[in-house]
Structures are given as C-alpha cells and as structure tokens.
Enzyme design. Structure first.
Site, PDB file in Angstrom:
ATOM      1  N   GLY A 147       0.202  -1.010   0.088  1.00 41.84           N
ATOM      2  CA  GLY A 147       0.138  -0.005  -0.093  1.00 41.84           C
ATOM      3  C   GLY A 147       0.758   1.086  -0.227  1.00 41.84           C
ATOM      4  O   GLY A 147       2.057   1.408   0.610  1.00 41.84           O
ATOM      5  N   GLN A 163       3.124   9.638   0.977  1.00 40.09           N
ATOM      6  CA  GLN A 163       4.409   9.589   0.942  1.00 40.09           C
ATOM      7  C   GLN A 163       5.255  10.167  -0.251  1.00 40.09           C
ATOM      8  O   GLN A 163       6.386   9.506  -0.056  1.00 40.09           O
ATOM      9  CB  GLN A 163       4.169   8.289   0.613  1.00 40.09           C
ATOM     10  CG  GLN A 163       3.759   7.718   2.417  1.00 40.09           C
ATOM     11  CD  GLN A 163       3.269   5.730   2.149  1.00 40.09           C
ATOM     12  OE1 GLN A 163       2.285   5.299   2.423  1.00 40.09           O
ATOM     13  NE2 GLN A 163       4.858   5.535   3.089  1.00 40.09           N
ATOM     14  N   CYS A 221       5.910   0.032   7.600  1.00 37.08           N
ATOM     15  CA  CYS A 221       5.312   1.154   6.534  1.00 37.08           C
ATOM     16  C   CYS A 221       7.203   1.322   5.495  1.00 37.08           C
ATOM     17  O   CYS A 221       8.092   1.926   6.424  1.00 37.08           O
ATOM     18  CB  CYS A 221       5.468   2.263   7.434  1.00 37.08           C
ATOM     19  SG  CYS A 221       4.967   3.646   6.387  1.00 37.08           S
ATOM     20  N   LEU A 222       6.615   1.349   4.439  1.00 32.65           N
ATOM     21  CA  LEU A 222       7.942   2.177   3.727  1.00 32.65           C
ATOM     22  C   LEU A 222       8.607   3.406   3.605  1.00 32.65           C
ATOM     23  O   LEU A 222       9.617   3.519   3.498  1.00 32.65           O
ATOM     24  CB  LEU A 222       7.660   2.379   1.461  1.00 32.65           C
ATOM     25  CG  LEU A 222       6.636   1.315   1.328  1.00 32.65           C
ATOM     26  CD1 LEU A 222       6.075   1.252   0.142  1.00 32.65           C
ATOM     27  CD2 LEU A 222       7.852  -0.039   1.747  1.00 32.65           C
ATOM     28  N   HIS A 281      -4.040   1.637   7.256  1.00 30.92           N
ATOM     29  CA  HIS A 281      -2.943   2.257   7.948  1.00 30.92           C
ATOM     30  C   HIS A 281      -2.852   3.181   6.718  1.00 30.92           C
ATOM     31  O   HIS A 281      -1.740   4.318   6.609  1.00 30.92           O
ATOM     32  CB  HIS A 281      -1.333   0.704   7.487  1.00 30.92           C
ATOM     33  CG  HIS A 281      -0.711   1.284   7.457  1.00 30.92           C
ATOM     34  ND1 HIS A 281       0.127   0.886   7.874  1.00 30.92           N
ATOM     35  CD2 HIS A 281       0.494   2.001   6.305  1.00 30.92           C
ATOM     36  CE1 HIS A 281       1.609   1.407   7.535  1.00 30.92           C
ATOM     37  NE2 HIS A 281       1.537   1.817   6.843  1.00 30.92           N
ATOM     38  N   GLU A 282      -3.661   3.013   5.376  1.00 31.94           N
ATOM     39  CA  GLU A 282      -3.377   4.341   4.403  1.00 31.94           C
ATOM     40  C   GLU A 282      -4.326   5.227   4.497  1.00 31.94           C
ATOM     41  O   GLU A 282      -3.338   6.333   4.494  1.00 31.94           O
ATOM     42  CB  GLU A 282      -3.106   3.365   2.542  1.00 31.94           C
ATOM     43  CG  GLU A 282      -2.356   2.218   2.133  1.00 31.94           C
ATOM     44  CD  GLU A 282      -0.826   2.788   2.757  1.00 31.94           C
ATOM     45  OE1 GLU A 282      -0.679   3.591   2.921  1.00 31.94           O
ATOM     46  OE2 GLU A 282      -0.424   1.207   2.495  1.00 31.94           O
ATOM     47  N   HIS A 301      -2.396   7.109   6.989  1.00 34.97           N
ATOM     48  CA  HIS A 301      -1.217   8.168   5.755  1.00 34.97           C
ATOM     49  C   HIS A 301      -1.805   9.800   5.891  1.00 34.97           C
ATOM     50  O   HIS A 301      -1.260  10.540   5.625  1.00 34.97           O
ATOM     51  CB  HIS A 301      -1.036   7.742   4.790  1.00 34.97           C
ATOM     52  CG  HIS A 301       0.197   7.198   5.563  1.00 34.97           C
ATOM     53  ND1 HIS A 301       1.703   7.311   5.918  1.00 34.97           N
ATOM     54  CD2 HIS A 301       1.016   5.381   5.327  1.00 34.97           C
ATOM     55  CE1 HIS A 301       2.497   6.172   6.154  1.00 34.97           C
ATOM     56  NE2 HIS A 301       1.912   5.242   5.589  1.00 34.97           N
TER      57      HIS A 301
END
Ligand code: NI
Length: 171
Positions: free
Chosen positions: A46, A51, A93-94, A135-136, A139
């Site tokens: 995701g 991001q 997480c990226l 999670h997204e 963000h």
C-alpha cells in the site's frame, strides 16, 4: 510512469493531513500510475500520496501477496463508514524503514471513496485488506505507525535513527 522517491520519517509532509481531491484530472491519474509503480518497486502492499510528497487524499493498495483474493485498486478521498472488532498485527511502513510494530486495528471495515474513473466505490474488508486500508487512511490523516505505539517505542526508534545518522556522518 515513474518511480517516485518515498519520503521517510520524520519528513513534515508525513505529519500533515492531506487535502481532499476536488477534481480527478490527468494529474491525479498520472499520480495514481506513478504511485502504483513506486509501490511495486519498493515491494509494498500500500502507498498514500503524501508518502511521495503529494498531500492529497489518494491511496493505492495491492494486498495480493498476502491475500490473493484482492488485487490492485486506487481510492480517492477514502472514508471509513463502518468498522467492527479488533485485531493486532505487526505492521511495517515504507516511510518508517527497519521498523515493525504491533498495531491495534479494527478487524472489519467498510470504506467509501471514488475510483480513478470518478465512480463511487465501496470496499468491505477484513484481514490484511482491512489493516492495510486503515494504515493508508492513517497516512492521509498525518498518522504513522509510530503514532500508534507507546512513547517508549517511538523514542527507541528515534534513537536508532540518530545513531545511524551519526554512523553515516563518520563515513
Ligand atoms: Ni505506511
């Protein structure tokens, strides 16, 4: 399409609430293509637009590596309309490299938003799909997994980053 740079904690854009998309133009469509490519290149399931430095309410997901029933989709202005139950799952997480944290989430959720074609979309999910969606959506609300763990764990991560930075400076 292009692979974009993924911003890392503590970049300020990651802490900001992203703006609603008012018009799905070519720019938004290109952003979605680029986010898709960037997510696959990074091996993520995701990605949120903030991001890659674009503070707009756009997310992309492809949880098929963990749940083959669900494939790629993009959602614009996603909103959680219902939720139930609780689960705890170890998330990465990226934007927060080398960090895996157990995070409490809702077990099942229903999310509404717009598809890239501007159609109303409703996604009901449980398991990894529900977790990744939350999670997204975190963000685009300026929240990271580090905001969902204890202050102690957050400090440990900050200290680790500081040490790594010092090491880099010495090289
Ligand atoms: Ni993330």
């Amino acid at each position: 399409m292009a692979v974009l740079e993924i911003l890392k904690f503590p970049h300020p854009v990651l802490k900001r609430r992203s703006q609603e998309v008012s018009r799905i133009d070519e720019g938004v469509k290109k952003l979605i293509h680029d986010m898709k490519e960037t997510m696959y290149e990074a091996g993520g399931i995701g990605l949120a637009a903030c991001q890659v430095g674009v503070p707009q309410r756009v997310i992309v997901l492809d949880v098929s590596p963990m749940d083959p029933q669900h494939h790629f989709f993009a959602l614009i202005n996603p909103e959680i309309v219902s939720e139930e139950g609780e689960v705890e799952h170890e998330e990465g997480c990226l934007s927060v490299p080398d960090c895996l944290e157990k995070v409490k989430r809702k077990a099942k959720i229903c999310v509404r938003g717009l598809s890239p074609e501007g159609m109303e979309a409703e996604i009901k999910g449980e398991g990894i799909l529900a977790i990744a969606l939350q999670h997204e959506i975190d963000h685009i609300n300026g929240m990271l997994i580090l905001d969902r763990v204890s202050r102690l764990k957050r400090e440990i991560y900050r200290n680790k980053l500081r040490k790594e930075k010092r090491k880099e400076e010495k090289v």
